[in-house]
Scaffold this active site. Structure first.
Site, short mmCIF file in Angstrom:
data_model
loop_
_atom_site.label_atom_id
_atom_site.label_comp_id
_atom_site.label_asym_id
_atom_site.label_seq_id
_atom_site.Cartn_x
_atom_site.Cartn_y
_atom_site.Cartn_z
N LYS A 112 -71.00 71.42 60.34
CA LYS A 112 -70.42 72.53 61.10
C LYS A 112 -70.21 72.21 62.59
O LYS A 112 -69.35 72.80 63.23
CB LYS A 112 -71.28 73.79 60.95
N ALA B 65 -82.59 82.31 65.19
CA ALA B 65 -81.67 81.80 66.22
C ALA B 65 -80.98 80.52 65.72
O ALA B 65 -80.52 79.71 66.51
CB ALA B 65 -82.42 81.53 67.52
N THR C 223 -89.23 79.72 67.55
CA THR C 223 -89.11 78.64 68.53
C THR C 223 -88.45 79.21 69.79
O THR C 223 -87.27 79.60 69.75
CB THR C 223 -88.27 77.48 67.96
P1 NDP Z 1 -81.04 77.33 60.36
O1 NDP Z 1 -81.95 76.29 59.80
O2 NDP Z 1 -79.98 76.98 61.32
O3 NDP Z 1 -81.95 78.48 61.05
C1 NDP Z 1 -83.06 79.02 60.40
C2 NDP Z 1 -83.68 80.12 61.27
O4 NDP Z 1 -84.74 80.72 60.51
C3 NDP Z 1 -84.30 79.63 62.57
O5 NDP Z 1 -84.18 80.62 63.56
C4 NDP Z 1 -85.77 79.45 62.19
O6 NDP Z 1 -86.65 79.58 63.28
C5 NDP Z 1 -85.96 80.63 61.27
N1 NDP Z 1 -87.06 80.48 60.33
C6 NDP Z 1 -87.09 79.73 59.19
N2 NDP Z 1 -88.28 79.85 58.59
C7 NDP Z 1 -89.03 80.68 59.37
C8 NDP Z 1 -90.37 81.19 59.28
N3 NDP Z 1 -91.16 80.88 58.26
N4 NDP Z 1 -90.81 82.04 60.25
C9 NDP Z 1 -90.00 82.38 61.29
N5 NDP Z 1 -88.73 81.91 61.43
C10 NDP Z 1 -88.26 81.08 60.48
O7 NDP Z 1 -80.43 78.05 59.06
P2 NDP Z 1 -79.05 78.89 58.97
O8 NDP Z 1 -78.98 79.81 60.13
O9 NDP Z 1 -77.92 77.99 58.67
O10 NDP Z 1 -79.30 79.74 57.63
C11 NDP Z 1 -80.23 80.83 57.60
C12 NDP Z 1 -80.04 81.62 56.31
O11 NDP Z 1 -78.75 82.25 56.34
C13 NDP Z 1 -80.06 80.79 55.02
O12 NDP Z 1 -80.86 81.48 54.06
C14 NDP Z 1 -78.62 80.77 54.58
O13 NDP Z 1 -78.50 80.70 53.16
C15 NDP Z 1 -78.14 82.12 55.07
N6 NDP Z 1 -76.69 82.20 55.26
C16 NDP Z 1 -76.05 83.21 54.60
C17 NDP Z 1 -74.69 83.37 54.75
C18 NDP Z 1 -74.02 84.49 54.01
O14 NDP Z 1 -72.79 84.53 54.01
N7 NDP Z 1 -74.76 85.42 53.40
C19 NDP Z 1 -73.88 82.47 55.59
C20 NDP Z 1 -74.67 81.46 56.28
C21 NDP Z 1 -76.03 81.35 56.09
P3 NDP Z 1 -86.95 78.32 64.27
O15 NDP Z 1 -85.80 78.24 65.24
O16 NDP Z 1 -88.24 78.69 64.90
O17 NDP Z 1 -87.06 77.11 63.37
#
Ligand code: NDP
Length: 279
Positions: A70, A130, A155
């Site tokens: 992306k 985020a 984070t």
């Molecule tokens: P990223 O890896 O870019 O971001 C993940 C985020 O989740 C970060 O902010 C991370 O925090 C946080 N996170 C993950 N685990 C935990 C935890 N245990 N406790 C607290 N915070 C947590 O992933 P994406 O943004 O690409 O994807 C996120 C979700 O969105 C996925 O499930 C994906 O399938 C879904 N999605 C759905 C779409 C739709 O059309 N419905 C489209 C795109 C995505 P930190 O920064 O601290 O690591």
């Protein structure tokens, strides 16, 4: 006389095998009587340039790019849509005779799905997360007229950066809350979004929120589309909130992609059914 030359669209990602988008798109193209195909392609990072040149060479209408492309795709584009430029990531590319334009339809899909329940203008948003999805949702919600966007993230650096981006590049005010324990949703919040991956199948975890602070009338949305009715949404519903499933975001994003490539509005119900059949 039937033609034998379909228009091509598709997706570049790795790993691609579990991505159900091809099922949604092909069902909707067929339902609309369009001679367009959607090809799901496994493309590793070192082959992204070859894949893009291939799509241009074959005259594809456009393509999606998903994880991990992306941001890397930006190097191959001629132009960026305004919100994609702010988000700094692209998930949909339109090919106009070799000239490539990048869009980010993740956040647009969310806002279009949200609009079925509430007008985002003047509303106060809380966004949990985020990452890529949170970034797209936060920017599009702010551009759609949200008055305030509060970013809540584990984070701190990532969350602070996103809040600063919203404050600098949109008309919304923005704040950051470091997520270190049960998050209390501030009174007066209109929309709460789980934009983390917490709760994705097979997990049934829920974001660490003080659920007693979720009030009737709030819209509570989940980006997680599998399962459609997450534990998070069930807990919010039990508090009287209006739920918005991640499935709606996915379908609306696919609708937007198809409109950008073909100029046609496809059938959302056909897409949703194809998705449910394939989850
Ligand atoms: P990223 O890896 O870019 O971001 C993940 C985020 O989740 C970060 O902010 C991370 O925090 C946080 N996170 C993950 N685990 C935990 C935890 N245990 N406790 C607290 N915070 C947590 O992933 P994406 O943004 O690409 O994807 C996120 C979700 O969105 C996925 O499930 C994906 O399938 C879904 N999605 C759905 C779409 C739709 O059309 N419905 C489209 C795109 C995505 P930190 O920064 O601290 O690591």
């Amino acid at each position: 006389m039937p033609g034998f030359l379909a228009d091509l669209t598709g997706s570049f990602a790795t790993s691609a095998a579990q991505n159900p988008t091809v099922a949604i798109m092909e069902a909707a193209y067929q339902h609309a009587g369009l001679d367009v195909r959607y090809i799901n392609c496994e493309v590793p990072p070192e082959r992204l340039g070859d894949a893009v040149r291939g799509a241009i060479g074959m005259g594809w209408l456009g393509f999606n790019c998903s994880i991990p492309h992306k941001i890397a795709i930006l190097d191959y584009l001629d132009a960026l849509a305004p919100s994609a430029e702010i988000i700094g990531a692209v998930n949909c590319v339109i090919n106009d005779n070799g000239r490539l334009t990048g869009e980010n339809t993740d956040g647009q899909g969310f806002v279009n799905a949200l609009r079925t329940l509430i007008d985002p203008r003047g509303k106060r948003f809380v966004i949990l997360g985020a990452g890529g999805a949170a970034r797209a949702i936060a920017v599009e919600s702010a551009l759609a007229g949200a008055s305030h966007v509060e970013i809540v993230n584990r984070t701190a650096s990532r969350g602070e950066e996103l809040a600063a981006l919203i404050a600098a590049r949109t008309g919304a005010t923005a704040g950051f809350t470091h997520w270190t324990g049960p998050y209390a949703v501030p009174a007066g919040t209109d929309v709460v979004v789980n934009a983390t991956s917490i709760g994705f199948y097979p997990s049934t975890d829920t974001p660490d929120v003080d659920y007693a602070t979720i009030e009737p009338g709030m819209v509570v949305a989940d980006v997680v589309a599998n399962p459609p009715d997450t534990e998070f949404l069930q807990k919010a519903k039990a508090r009287g909130a209006e739920p918005l499933q991640g499935l709606g975001m996915l379908v609306n994003q696919a609708m937007t992609n198809a409109r950008l490539w073909t100029g046609r509005d496809l059938n959302a119900d056909v897409m949703r059914q194809a998705l449910e059949d394939n989850l």
